[in-house]
Design a protein around this motif. Structure first.
Motif, short mmCIF file in Angstrom:
data_model
loop_
_atom_site.label_atom_id
_atom_site.label_comp_id
_atom_site.label_asym_id
_atom_site.label_seq_id
_atom_site.Cartn_x
_atom_site.Cartn_y
_atom_site.Cartn_z
N TRP A 2 0.84 -1.20 0.00
CA TRP A 2 0.00 0.00 0.00
C TRP A 2 0.87 1.25 0.00
CZ3 TRP A 2 -5.07 -0.61 -0.62
CH2 TRP A 2 -5.61 -1.84 -0.33
N PRO A 3 0.44 2.28 -0.69
CA PRO A 3 1.21 3.54 -0.63
C PRO A 3 1.13 4.15 0.76
CG PRO A 3 -0.85 3.87 -1.81
CD PRO A 3 -0.75 2.40 -1.50
N LEU A 4 2.16 4.84 1.14
CA LEU A 4 2.16 5.51 2.44
C LEU A 4 1.25 6.73 2.37
CD1 LEU A 4 5.93 5.36 3.39
CD2 LEU A 4 4.08 3.89 4.17
N VAL A 5 0.44 6.87 3.37
CA VAL A 5 -0.51 7.98 3.43
C VAL A 5 -0.28 8.74 4.73
CG1 VAL A 5 -2.95 8.60 3.53
CG2 VAL A 5 -2.22 6.68 2.12
N ASP A 6 -0.26 10.02 4.67
CA ASP A 6 -0.22 10.84 5.89
C ASP A 6 -1.64 10.96 6.41
OD1 ASP A 6 2.50 11.36 5.83
OD2 ASP A 6 2.27 13.24 4.74
N TRP A 7 -1.84 10.56 7.65
CA TRP A 7 -3.14 10.66 8.30
C TRP A 7 -3.03 11.74 9.37
CZ3 TRP A 7 -7.00 7.45 6.56
CH2 TRP A 7 -6.61 6.39 5.76
N ARG A 8 -3.69 12.84 9.14
CA ARG A 8 -3.62 13.95 10.08
C ARG A 8 -5.00 14.24 10.66
NH1 ARG A 8 -0.78 18.10 6.19
NH2 ARG A 8 -1.57 16.63 4.68
N LEU A 9 -5.07 14.25 11.96
CA LEU A 9 -6.30 14.66 12.62
C LEU A 9 -6.33 16.19 12.60
CD1 LEU A 9 -8.81 13.86 14.27
CD2 LEU A 9 -7.39 14.07 16.31
N GLU A 10 -7.34 16.76 11.95
CA GLU A 10 -7.37 18.21 11.80
C GLU A 10 -8.61 18.86 12.37
OE1 GLU A 10 -6.35 19.62 7.93
OE2 GLU A 10 -4.45 18.56 7.94
N LEU A 11 -9.64 18.09 12.73
CA LEU A 11 -10.86 18.69 13.23
C LEU A 11 -11.57 17.73 14.17
CD1 LEU A 11 -12.64 21.29 12.85
CD2 LEU A 11 -13.97 19.94 11.23
N VAL A 12 -11.94 18.24 15.36
CA VAL A 12 -12.66 17.47 16.35
C VAL A 12 -13.92 18.25 16.72
CG1 VAL A 12 -12.59 16.55 18.71
CG2 VAL A 12 -10.55 16.44 17.26
#
Length: 127
Positions: A2-12
């Motif tokens: 699988w390609p590497l993906v940046d997972w960023r939590l940006e909104l809660v």
């Protein structure tokens, strides 16, 4: 592979009973930046606020969630100086706990007017 993906939590989402009161608390007392306040329709209002220096924002509003007001607990901010952070919150009029020291960091705690709770942590020096 699988390609590497940046997972960023940006909104809660933070559920509140009074959007204007909560917006005032977070901007004037907690010191968050007011990024957006859009009324999409009579049923939907979206307010985005960001703590200074944070890549993650919070969303307040109407028509965004079915979570009950005050039901979010354990949100955590990290600061370089817990004493300065506590002093700023107190100066702004936030009811904040005394500093509590643990092996994993020093903390203070506060809640918004609806009871959504926050921890503020200074991570111990790594050495």
């Amino acid at each position: 592979m699988w390609p590497l993906v940046d997972w960023r939590l940006e909104l809660v989402q933070v559920p509140v009973s009074d959007v204007d009161r909560a917006k005032t608390f977070y901007t004037e007392k907690a010191g968050f930046n007011g990024d957006h306040d859009h009324r999409v329709s009579d049923e939907i209002r979206f307010v985005q606020l960001t703590p200074p220096g944070s890549a993650c924002s919070i969303a307040l509003g109407t028509g965004l969630s079915d979570m009950p007001p005050g039901s979010v607990h354990g949100l955590q901010l990290v600061v370089p100086d817990i004493n300065a952070a506590r002093a700023e919150l107190v100066e702004r009029g936030v009811e904040v706990s005394e500093i509590q020291d643990f092996p994993w960091g020093s903390f203070v705690f506060f809640s918004d007017p609806d009871g959504n709770s926050w921890a503020v942590q200074q991570i111990p020096a790594r050495g």
